[in-house]
Scaffold this motif. Sequence first.
Motif, PDB file in Angstrom:
ATOM      1  N   ILE A 196       0.835  -1.206   0.000  1.00  0.00           N
ATOM      2  CA  ILE A 196       0.000   0.000   0.000  1.00  0.00           C
ATOM      3  C   ILE A 196       0.868   1.253   0.000  1.00  0.00           C
ATOM      4  O   ILE A 196       0.612   2.211  -0.736  1.00  0.00           O
ATOM      5  CB  ILE A 196      -0.951  -0.011   1.217  1.00  0.00           C
ATOM      6  N   VAL A 197       1.892   1.267   0.844  1.00  0.00           N
ATOM      7  CA  VAL A 197       2.780   2.435   0.916  1.00  0.00           C
ATOM      8  C   VAL A 197       3.469   2.669  -0.423  1.00  0.00           C
ATOM      9  O   VAL A 197       3.621   3.817  -0.870  1.00  0.00           O
ATOM     10  CB  VAL A 197       3.812   2.255   2.043  1.00  0.00           C
ATOM     11  N   ALA A 198       3.890   1.587  -1.094  1.00  0.00           N
ATOM     12  CA  ALA A 198       4.559   1.723  -2.393  1.00  0.00           C
ATOM     13  C   ALA A 198       3.618   2.327  -3.433  1.00  0.00           C
ATOM     14  O   ALA A 198       4.002   3.234  -4.191  1.00  0.00           O
ATOM     15  CB  ALA A 198       5.064   0.360  -2.860  1.00  0.00           C
ATOM     16  N   VAL A 199       2.375   1.851  -3.458  1.00  0.00           N
ATOM     17  CA  VAL A 199       1.395   2.386  -4.422  1.00  0.00           C
ATOM     18  C   VAL A 199       1.103   3.851  -4.131  1.00  0.00           C
ATOM     19  O   VAL A 199       1.022   4.686  -5.043  1.00  0.00           O
ATOM     20  CB  VAL A 199       0.100   1.553  -4.377  1.00  0.00           C
ATOM     21  N   ILE A 200       0.950   4.180  -2.855  1.00  0.00           N
ATOM     22  CA  ILE A 200       0.669   5.565  -2.481  1.00  0.00           C
ATOM     23  C   ILE A 200       1.817   6.483  -2.891  1.00  0.00           C
ATOM     24  O   ILE A 200       1.602   7.605  -3.361  1.00  0.00           O
ATOM     25  CB  ILE A 200       0.406   5.660  -0.959  1.00  0.00           C
ATOM     26  N   THR A 201       3.039   6.016  -2.725  1.00  0.00           N
ATOM     27  CA  THR A 201       4.197   6.827  -3.098  1.00  0.00           C
ATOM     28  C   THR A 201       4.218   7.117  -4.593  1.00  0.00           C
ATOM     29  O   THR A 201       4.452   8.259  -5.020  1.00  0.00           O
ATOM     30  CB  THR A 201       5.494   6.112  -2.681  1.00  0.00           C
ATOM     31  N   VAL A 202       3.945   6.092  -5.405  1.00  0.00           N
ATOM     32  CA  VAL A 202       3.907   6.288  -6.859  1.00  0.00           C
ATOM     33  C   VAL A 202       2.796   7.258  -7.235  1.00  0.00           C
ATOM     34  O   VAL A 202       2.985   8.165  -8.062  1.00  0.00           O
ATOM     35  CB  VAL A 202       3.711   4.929  -7.569  1.00  0.00           C
ATOM     36  N   SER A 203       1.626   7.092  -6.629  1.00  0.00           N
ATOM     37  CA  SER A 203       0.507   7.996  -6.917  1.00  0.00           C
ATOM     38  C   SER A 203       0.824   9.416  -6.471  1.00  0.00           C
ATOM     39  O   SER A 203       0.411  10.386  -7.115  1.00  0.00           O
ATOM     40  CB  SER A 203      -0.762   7.495  -6.226  1.00  0.00           C
ATOM     41  N   ALA A 204       1.549   9.554  -5.363  1.00  0.00           N
ATOM     42  CA  ALA A 204       1.886  10.882  -4.837  1.00  0.00           C
ATOM     43  C   ALA A 204       2.730  11.672  -5.827  1.00  0.00           C
ATOM     44  O   ALA A 204       2.535  12.883  -5.991  1.00  0.00           O
ATOM     45  CB  ALA A 204       2.622  10.751  -3.507  1.00  0.00           C
ATOM     46  N   PHE A 205       3.648  11.004  -6.495  1.00  0.00           N
ATOM     47  CA  PHE A 205       4.460  11.700  -7.486  1.00  0.00           C
ATOM     48  C   PHE A 205       3.606  12.181  -8.659  1.00  0.00           C
ATOM     49  O   PHE A 205       3.880  13.228  -9.253  1.00  0.00           O
ATOM     50  CB  PHE A 205       5.591  10.796  -7.982  1.00  0.00           C
ATOM     51  N   GLY A 206       2.549  11.437  -9.000  1.00  0.00           N
ATOM     52  CA  GLY A 206       1.638  11.894 -10.032  1.00  0.00           C
ATOM     53  C   GLY A 206       0.875  13.133  -9.611  1.00  0.00           C
ATOM     54  O   GLY A 206       0.684  14.066 -10.402  1.00  0.00           O
TER      55      GLY A 206
END
Length: 382
Positions: A50-60
């Motif tokens: 979950i943290v990894a997905v959130i991090t990728v989305s955050a950069f978007g």
Amino acid sequence: MRTLLRTVLTPTAILRLVLGWGSFVLFLALARVLDGNLPAWLLWLLLGGIVAVITVSAFGVVTEAEHLAHRLGDPYGTLVLTISIAAIEVILIAAVMLGPGEHTTIARDSVMAVSMIIMNLVIGVALLVGGLRHRRLRANPTGVSLYLGMLIVLLSVAFALPALIGSEGVYDPAQAVPLVLLTVGLYAFFLLRQMGAQRTDFQETADDGDAASPASSPDAVRAPIGAVLVEHRAELTARTLLLIAMVLPIVLLSHDMATLLDEGLDRLGAPVALSGILIAMIVFLPETITTIRAALGGEMQRVSNLCHGALVSTAGLTIPAVLTIGLLTGQHVLLAESPVNLLLLGMTLLLTMATFLGRRLTALHGAAHLFVFVLYGMSVFS
């Protein structure tokens, strides 16, 4: 139109959308299937995913926010990011309050955690990295003082006043109704002035330091905001919708992650309050990344717009929202804070005044803010 869609909906943006929303649907299905005690390795694997997905989305989210900020200029560009994240945070709190169980302190704990994270952790890191890179940094003192004036009033109404005039830390209905109306009115008037007659108070100031200041560059002369909105209406609408579409999975995954995080912290013997702090940090990850980038570029007024503006929006929306929900559902909304947290909050506001209203911002100011955040962490574990 096709050219615009290709410009906004790039392959990277589409990939982030699919990853964010696909992960949310996947974890939602897994939560229904894995209804029971999870093995420790699976619990932490899911949390890590979950943290990894959130991090990728955050950069978007950061990418779209920077496009909007470049097109609109401050304070309009940062307002899109701060209000969208703050509004979704309020929706998240409201969803918890309207769900099963008693959640009398959810608003108090969430806003307090957000206040300490934004004003001490995020700003501390931003001042530290910005101060180490630039010799002279300065924000617009008028804009910062306006933010601080709003924060002193809103946070005092949220955390201090109910302990003095309320009943066991809870506002009576006769007190809650006028406070809702006054808070909404004050926040609306603040936004009206920020976007209108006083917008220059929230823009970068010319300085003689080594940090590039938009106010001193030729690009600082911009077309009126009305003309920009008309000329680039399609692009601005598309990027705003895309930003919101990328923010939503972050908040939804953070909400779904709460149960797993509570269980994991319980197994480690950590305090339950730590869960709210970690979730708040993840929700505000896009804004944190944008803030640090602004600090590295020497844009300290943008740092203030992102951090102080986000907290003003959060407090200005949360207080009336939770009080209204309490009035409609009959729930007790406990807002009064503990003496320790009130002391830390007062220390933070005084430190913020000493930091931003001085002639120069330095890395030492950032270290002081980080020190206060460590004290807050110690109070949580105590």
